[in-house]
Enzyme design. Structure first.
Site, short mmCIF file in Angstrom:
data_model
loop_
_atom_site.label_atom_id
_atom_site.label_comp_id
_atom_site.label_asym_id
_atom_site.label_seq_id
_atom_site.Cartn_x
_atom_site.Cartn_y
_atom_site.Cartn_z
N TYR A 1 -20.30 -4.49 -113.54
CA TYR A 1 -20.33 -5.94 -113.69
C TYR A 1 -20.29 -6.63 -112.32
O TYR A 1 -19.37 -6.41 -111.54
CB TYR A 1 -19.14 -6.39 -114.53
CG TYR A 1 -19.27 -7.76 -115.13
CD1 TYR A 1 -19.77 -7.94 -116.41
CD2 TYR A 1 -18.84 -8.90 -114.44
CE1 TYR A 1 -19.87 -9.21 -116.98
CE2 TYR A 1 -18.93 -10.16 -114.99
CZ TYR A 1 -19.45 -10.30 -116.27
OH TYR A 1 -19.54 -11.56 -116.84
N TYR B 1 -27.72 -13.43 -115.73
CA TYR B 1 -26.30 -13.48 -116.06
C TYR B 1 -26.16 -13.68 -117.56
O TYR B 1 -26.31 -14.79 -118.08
CB TYR B 1 -25.63 -14.63 -115.30
CG TYR B 1 -24.17 -14.83 -115.65
CD1 TYR B 1 -23.22 -13.87 -115.31
CD2 TYR B 1 -23.74 -15.98 -116.30
CE1 TYR B 1 -21.88 -14.05 -115.62
CE2 TYR B 1 -22.40 -16.17 -116.61
CZ TYR B 1 -21.48 -15.20 -116.26
OH TYR B 1 -20.15 -15.38 -116.57
#
Length: 388
Positions: free
Chosen positions: A297, A341
């Site tokens: 991430y 995103y």
């Protein structure tokens, strides 16, 4: 699950379908429409129909409820529906909850989804502008009055301490950004397709919240991503080779707050991700040397380094050198810095593609993929493996 022993979930469910909308800066559509499109695409990819679905999982932050998405996509009765909190920290946990439902017999086919207009609508990077009173929000009261209003400013606190502790300069974060953009440059689905960067580009980008520069921060995206989870046995009858869920874990550390855990004894690591790492290694029986591709991430570059360190890929303080070495293929879709995103859900999809052998930046012979969820918050992680 106990954090002290292996669980029995590993190997009992698999991801069998992935689907997404186009990733854009202005979708021109409602978030419900994005969710529905992604869900339909994931089901089509799996070779399943809406009638096959009896479970749904999403994020507490998603504006499109499970039953509304079910109605919009023609899904009928639901025997399981659930939501996971803490923003991007929920990404891998949605798959974990789907696997738990499948393994326990609560549902047979579960869809996980996330959809938002994060660029054209609510921009998370804009920070706290108003907040409903909550016990959780009280912790922010120790940071907001002093100017720590945005996610970048919260992460900058930990990033500054990390640099100080290990005698490093902000330029080391550039290795993460350059790697992500190199992969995004060859990914047609990525916003930054065809636009790689150099370490010099990173160092020249403007400050956002020192020591974070513009190219240390993920982009903002409109779009949706969905995943389909079912039993391994059923998965083997479907269209694609299954991505078996070898292990799934959640973690919240001691003195945990949401993005502002500044009162711990040490700010140089991510204890919640360390907890996830221990659970994943214990349950899967694997270790860092067994992982063929990492989908880590990357909302902000410093936390990529600390995640790699928490998982034991390298010693503390050596994450940048590890990334620069290329020892682990990392965020081969471009990550959230380069592709989109989507609160980490597009990262799970990339891991599935790698195990199927269909990724645009394919790692030859990939059999084990590590996926992590949002950092700075209670978080989650997955190890996916090829079947057989």
């Amino acid at each position: 699950m106990s954090a002290r022993r292996a669980d029995s979930l590993g190997g009992r469910a698999a991801v069998v379908g992935i689907g997404a909308t186009a990733f854009s800066k202005d979708s021109g559509r409602s978030e419900l429409a994005l969710a529905a499109e992604a869900v339909r695409a994931a089901l089509a990819d799996a070779g399943l129909t809406p009638a096959d679905v009896d479970g749904m999982v999403t994020f507490t932050m998603d504006t499109s409820s499970e039953i509304t998405v079910a109605q919009a996509t023609g899904i009928g009765e639901l025997s399981f529906f659930s939501r996971v909190h803490y923003g991007g920290g929920a990404a891998c946990a949605t798959v974990q909850q789907a696997a738990l439902a499948v393994a326990s017999g609560l549902a047979e086919v579960v869809v996980c989804y996330r959809a938002f207009n994060e660029r054209s609508g609510r921009r998370f990077g804009a920070g706290v502008q108003r907040r409903e009173p909550s016990a959780e929000g009280v912790a922010l009261g120790w940071a907001l009055p002093f100017g720590l209003l945005t996610p970048a400013s919260w992460v900058a606190m930990a990033a500054r301490r990390y640099l100080h502790a290990y005698g490093l300069e902000p330029e080391v974060f550039g290795h993460v950004a350059v790697t992500a953009r190199r992969h995004a440059a060859t990914n047609p689905a990525a916003h930054f397709h065809g636009r790689p960067i150099t370490l010099a580009d990173h160092a020249a980008s403007r400050w956002i919240a020192e020591p974070l520069r513009l190219l240390d921060c993920c982009q903002e995206t409109d779009g949706g991503q969905a995943l389909v989870v079912t039993s391994v046995e059923r998965a083997r009858t479907l269209r694609h080779p299954p991505a078996v869920i070898a292990a799934a874990a959640q973690g919240a550390g001691r003195a945990q707050e949401q993005m502002t855990s500044f009162y711990r004894d040490d700010l140089t690591g991510l204890p919640e991700m360390g907890l996830v790492a221990r659970q994943l290694w214990r349950t899967s029986g694997l270790g860092p040397g067994d992982i063929d591709v990492g989908v880590v991430y990357d909302h902000f570059t410093p936390f990529v380094l600390t995640q790699l360190e928490e998982f034991g890929f390298c010693p503390p303080g050596e994450g940048a050198a590890f990334v620069a070495s290329g020892a682990l293929p990392l965020n081969t879709h471009g990550g959230q810095l380069g592709e989109a995103y989507l609160h980490g859900m597009n990262g799970v999809a990339e891991a599935v593609r790698q195990l199927r052998g269909t990724a645009v930046n394919q790692v030859a012979g990939a059999r084990h993929a590590l996926v992590t969820a949002g950092t700075g918050v209670p978080t989650s992680g997955l190890i996916l493996r090829a079947d057989g």
